[in-house]
Design an enzyme around this catalytic site. Structure first.
Site, PDB file in Angstrom:
ATOM      1  N   ASP A  34      -8.201   6.196  -0.925  1.00  0.00           N
ATOM      2  CA  ASP A  34      -7.145   6.755  -1.763  1.00  0.00           C
ATOM      3  C   ASP A  34      -7.824   7.575  -2.860  1.00  0.00           C
ATOM      4  O   ASP A  34      -9.036   7.813  -2.819  1.00  0.00           O
ATOM      5  CB  ASP A  34      -6.248   5.659  -2.331  1.00  0.00           C
ATOM      6  CG  ASP A  34      -6.980   4.740  -3.309  1.00  0.00           C
ATOM      7  OD1 ASP A  34      -8.221   4.855  -3.445  1.00  0.00           O
ATOM      8  OD2 ASP A  34      -6.315   3.909  -3.954  1.00  0.00           O
ATOM      9  N   TYR A  40      -4.497   7.008   5.371  1.00  0.00           N
ATOM     10  CA  TYR A  40      -4.793   6.021   4.335  1.00  0.00           C
ATOM     11  C   TYR A  40      -4.150   4.675   4.636  1.00  0.00           C
ATOM     12  O   TYR A  40      -4.810   3.630   4.593  1.00  0.00           O
ATOM     13  CB  TYR A  40      -4.323   6.509   2.955  1.00  0.00           C
ATOM     14  CG  TYR A  40      -4.376   5.378   1.954  1.00  0.00           C
ATOM     15  CD1 TYR A  40      -5.593   4.959   1.438  1.00  0.00           C
ATOM     16  CD2 TYR A  40      -3.219   4.687   1.585  1.00  0.00           C
ATOM     17  CE1 TYR A  40      -5.658   3.890   0.568  1.00  0.00           C
ATOM     18  CE2 TYR A  40      -3.282   3.622   0.717  1.00  0.00           C
ATOM     19  CZ  TYR A  40      -4.501   3.217   0.204  1.00  0.00           C
ATOM     20  OH  TYR A  40      -4.564   2.136  -0.637  1.00  0.00           O
ATOM     21  N   GLU A  72       0.818  -1.212   0.000  1.00  0.00           N
ATOM     22  CA  GLU A  72       0.000   0.000   0.000  1.00  0.00           C
ATOM     23  C   GLU A  72       0.853   1.263   0.000  1.00  0.00           C
ATOM     24  O   GLU A  72       0.478   2.266  -0.608  1.00  0.00           O
ATOM     25  CB  GLU A  72      -0.956  -0.005   1.193  1.00  0.00           C
ATOM     26  CG  GLU A  72      -2.063  -1.037   1.090  1.00  0.00           C
ATOM     27  CD  GLU A  72      -2.892  -0.916  -0.182  1.00  0.00           C
ATOM     28  OE1 GLU A  72      -3.110   0.223  -0.653  1.00  0.00           O
ATOM     29  OE2 GLU A  72      -3.313  -1.947  -0.720  1.00  0.00           O
TER      30      GLU A  72
END
Length: 348
Positions: free
Chosen positions: A132, A114, A31
């Protein structure tokens, strides 16, 4: 509401390497890599990175230079430093085990909103929304949330989500799959500049589609972009297989990387302080046969000239400039910047 979306995502995108043998550590790595980088770029580099750092402990025991070398090709090296900081914090303060509650995760150096939500919603499979750029756009369109793209819109999405106003279908049982499906949808079909609504598996439930608002949501305020022309001279000095360079400081572009001596020939930005001006005694006719290539960074379009001189010549022309040293010409062990490697490739 999202059964077709989940089926489409599973059939089209379940092969992505970070979705196989999912773990919290793999989620943390992937990520952070996927921020500001295309999926294909991450696919091309993640296996190499994980081969060097297969566990959080192995990453935490490394150092910034080694991690940045392993990160090459992914760009935006601040993310690599954030990943290292997070791994070291988790190893030191949490016994190497990645926490799965939002407040603890957000307190870890290198992990923001996030990434914390991605670790919970995707890595742990608990109910969370990893907003996102793709999710921001997709959710705004599905629910016709007419707010300017950015922090305000993200806060509104989170508020409605945690108040139970939207995405009631997202539970502990499908959090991972649904977050990933939204990401796939935004990346492939519900794009910013082109939404292929005919192929969209959720078009019947999309309020923006029903009301003809897809092109206007999310609201985007165009900011005037200032572009500057920058001409640089990159000097190559070789000595016994080593290359002259310097370590970029915290206040400079490409922090922590090694760059060959670089000087400003001309710039349309009078406030630029990233590189020193070319000394007046080093006249243009000295490098009229220099090789060149183009590059860009932030708001600058750069014309790079590459010129090789001897160590004695360098001392003659640049004797007042310090902090240069020789580094081994080995891109696997020395963290040369990409543009420096490109400059070196121009010199046979």
């Amino acid at each position: 509401m999202f059964k077709k979306l989940l089926k489409w995502s599973s059939e089209q995108h379940s092969h992505l390497p970070w979705r196989e043998n999912r773990s919290l550590y793999l989620t943390l790595v992937s990520e952070i890599m996927l921020q500001q980088t295309t999926v294909q770029t991450v696919v091309n580099h993640i296996d190499r990175f994980l081969k060097k750092y297969p566990t959080l402990k192995s990453l935490a025991q490394s150092n910034e230079e080694e991690v940045c070398i392993a990160w090459k090709g992914l760009g935006y090296y601040r993310r690599a430093r954030n990943l290292l900081s997070a791994a070291q914090d988790i190893q030191l303060n949490y016994g190497g085990k990645i926490p799965t509650d939002i407040d603890t995760l957000k307190s870890i150096k290198g992990i923001g909103d996030y990434t914390a939500n991605a670790i919970i919603g995707i890595g742990a499979g608990k109910r969370a929304l990893a907003v996102d750029a793709n999710l921001e756009r997709v959710i705004a369109r599905i629910y016709a949330i007419d707010i300017e793209k950015g922090v305000k819109l993200q806060k509104e999405i989170y508020k409605r989500f945690y108040n139970g106003e939207i995405l009631k279908e997202l539970t502990d049982n499908n959090s991972r799959e649904l977050n990933e499906a939204f990401m796939d949808l935004g990346r492939v079909i519900c794009q910013a500049r082109k939404a292929d609504c005919v192929l969209c598996p959720v078009k019947r439930s999309c309020l923006s589609f029903k009301e003809g608002l897809v092109e206007s949501i999310p609201k985007v305020v165009e900011k005037k972009k200032v572009k500057h022309e920058l001409k640089l001279l990159r000097i190559i000095v070789k000595k016994k297989g080593n290359i002259l360079g310097y370590i970029k400081s915290e206040k400079e572009w490409l922090q922590g990387q090694i760059e060959v001596p670089t000087f400003v020939i001309s710039s349309t930005d009078e406030l630029l302080t990233q590189y020193p001006a070319l000394p007046k005694n080093f006249k243009n006719d000295l490098f009229r046969d220099a090789l060149g290539f183009k590059s860009t960074i932030t708001k600058y379009k750069i014309d790079n000239l590459v010129y090789e001189i001897s160590e004695s010549e360098f001392k003659k022309y640049f004797k007042s400039i310090k902090n240069f040293e020789f580094f081994k010409n080995d891109s696997e062990k020395v963290n040369f910047s990409t543009v420096s490697l490109k400059a070196l490739s121009k010199i046979k």
